[in-house]
Write a protein that holds these residues in place. Structure first.
Motif, PDB file in Angstrom:
ATOM      1  N   ARG A  18       0.861  -1.192   0.000  1.00  0.00           N
ATOM      2  CA  ARG A  18       0.000   0.000   0.000  1.00  0.00           C
ATOM      3  C   ARG A  18       0.889   1.230   0.000  1.00  0.00           C
ATOM      4  O   ARG A  18       1.954   1.237   0.593  1.00  0.00           O
ATOM      5  CB  ARG A  18      -0.995  -0.017   1.141  1.00  0.00           C
ATOM      6  CG  ARG A  18      -0.426   0.326   2.475  1.00  0.00           C
ATOM      7  CD  ARG A  18      -1.482   0.462   3.546  1.00  0.00           C
ATOM      8  NE  ARG A  18      -1.909  -0.858   3.969  1.00  0.00           N
ATOM      9  CZ  ARG A  18      -3.167  -1.188   4.214  1.00  0.00           C
ATOM     10  NH1 ARG A  18      -4.118  -0.321   4.138  1.00  0.00           N
ATOM     11  NH2 ARG A  18      -3.469  -2.404   4.589  1.00  0.00           N
ATOM     12  N   ARG A  19       0.430   2.270  -0.667  1.00  0.00           N
ATOM     13  CA  ARG A  19       1.204   3.508  -0.771  1.00  0.00           C
ATOM     14  C   ARG A  19       1.168   4.267   0.535  1.00  0.00           C
ATOM     15  O   ARG A  19       0.101   4.509   1.097  1.00  0.00           O
ATOM     16  CB  ARG A  19       0.653   4.407  -1.874  1.00  0.00           C
ATOM     17  CG  ARG A  19       0.842   3.831  -3.229  1.00  0.00           C
ATOM     18  CD  ARG A  19       0.308   4.797  -4.251  1.00  0.00           C
ATOM     19  NE  ARG A  19      -0.144   4.020  -5.400  1.00  0.00           N
ATOM     20  CZ  ARG A  19       0.024   4.405  -6.639  1.00  0.00           C
ATOM     21  NH1 ARG A  19       0.588   5.561  -6.900  1.00  0.00           N
ATOM     22  NH2 ARG A  19      -0.403   3.645  -7.615  1.00  0.00           N
ATOM     23  N   ASN A  20       2.342   4.652   0.987  1.00  0.00           N
ATOM     24  CA  ASN A  20       2.480   5.501   2.173  1.00  0.00           C
ATOM     25  C   ASN A  20       1.634   5.029   3.351  1.00  0.00           C
ATOM     26  O   ASN A  20       1.062   5.836   4.074  1.00  0.00           O
ATOM     27  CB  ASN A  20       2.136   6.947   1.831  1.00  0.00           C
ATOM     28  CG  ASN A  20       3.082   7.496   0.799  1.00  0.00           C
ATOM     29  OD1 ASN A  20       4.282   7.264   0.847  1.00  0.00           O
ATOM     30  ND2 ASN A  20       2.549   8.234  -0.156  1.00  0.00           N
ATOM     31  N   SER A  21       1.486   3.725   3.498  1.00  0.00           N
ATOM     32  CA  SER A  21       0.747   3.122   4.617  1.00  0.00           C
ATOM     33  C   SER A  21      -0.712   3.557   4.673  1.00  0.00           C
ATOM     34  O   SER A  21      -1.337   3.518   5.725  1.00  0.00           O
ATOM     35  CB  SER A  21       1.439   3.453   5.943  1.00  0.00           C
ATOM     36  OG  SER A  21       2.755   2.973   5.937  1.00  0.00           O
ATOM     37  N   ALA A  22      -1.263   4.006   3.548  1.00  0.00           N
ATOM     38  CA  ALA A  22      -2.672   4.407   3.507  1.00  0.00           C
ATOM     39  C   ALA A  22      -3.281   3.920   2.196  1.00  0.00           C
ATOM     40  O   ALA A  22      -2.583   3.661   1.234  1.00  0.00           O
ATOM     41  CB  ALA A  22      -2.790   5.920   3.610  1.00  0.00           C
ATOM     42  N   GLY A  23      -4.572   3.812   2.188  1.00  0.00           N
ATOM     43  CA  GLY A  23      -5.241   3.409   0.970  1.00  0.00           C
ATOM     44  C   GLY A  23      -5.317   1.906   0.815  1.00  0.00           C
ATOM     45  O   GLY A  23      -4.908   1.148   1.683  1.00  0.00           O
ATOM     46  N   PRO A  24      -5.837   1.474  -0.330  1.00  0.00           N
ATOM     47  CA  PRO A  24      -6.027   0.040  -0.537  1.00  0.00           C
ATOM     48  C   PRO A  24      -4.705  -0.684  -0.795  1.00  0.00           C
ATOM     49  O   PRO A  24      -3.732  -0.102  -1.252  1.00  0.00           O
ATOM     50  CB  PRO A  24      -6.923  -0.007  -1.776  1.00  0.00           C
ATOM     51  CG  PRO A  24      -6.602   1.246  -2.516  1.00  0.00           C
ATOM     52  CD  PRO A  24      -6.295   2.272  -1.461  1.00  0.00           C
ATOM     53  N   GLU A  26      -2.493  -3.115  -3.001  1.00  0.00           N
ATOM     54  CA  GLU A  26      -2.445  -3.412  -4.431  1.00  0.00           C
ATOM     55  C   GLU A  26      -1.245  -4.298  -4.742  1.00  0.00           C
ATOM     56  O   GLU A  26      -0.328  -4.417  -3.940  1.00  0.00           O
ATOM     57  CB  GLU A  26      -2.384  -2.118  -5.245  1.00  0.00           C
ATOM     58  CG  GLU A  26      -1.178  -1.253  -4.940  1.00  0.00           C
ATOM     59  CD  GLU A  26      -1.232   0.090  -5.647  1.00  0.00           C
ATOM     60  OE1 GLU A  26      -1.246   0.116  -6.892  1.00  0.00           O
ATOM     61  OE2 GLU A  26      -1.247   1.110  -4.940  1.00  0.00           O
ATOM     62  N   THR A  45       3.648  -0.338 -10.491  1.00  0.00           N
ATOM     63  CA  THR A  45       2.294  -0.788 -10.193  1.00  0.00           C
ATOM     64  C   THR A  45       1.716  -1.430 -11.442  1.00  0.00           C
ATOM     65  O   THR A  45       2.051  -1.040 -12.569  1.00  0.00           O
ATOM     66  CB  THR A  45       1.404   0.375  -9.731  1.00  0.00           C
ATOM     67  OG1 THR A  45       1.380   1.375 -10.748  1.00  0.00           O
ATOM     68  CG2 THR A  45       1.927   0.990  -8.441  1.00  0.00           C
TER      69      THR A  45
END
Length: 68
Positions: A18-24, A26, A45
């Protein structure tokens, strides 16, 4: 959620991240397009030709190929 340190990443490996420890979460690939040495590794990605710094992601789990 557990994570994998960037020093443990394998070139061309596939990971859940996950990007920057936030979001879904992937699927990403550790890219060697700029070189196989650790200082040249980037994150690609799926579905995009953009590359990101390893530090931009939190790596959750390695994706391993199925065993037949």
């Amino acid at each position: 959620m557990p994570h994998i340190e960037t020093e443990s990443l394998e070139p061309e490996g596939l990971y859940w991240a996950r990007r920057n420890s936030a979001g879904p979460v992937e699927v990403v690939q550790v890219s060697t397009v700029f070189g196989r040495e650790k200082e040249f590794l980037t994150v690609a990605t799926l579905g995009s030709d953009e590359h990101y710094a390893l530090e931009d992601f939190e790596f959750v789990a390695e994706i391993t190929p199925p065993r037949f």
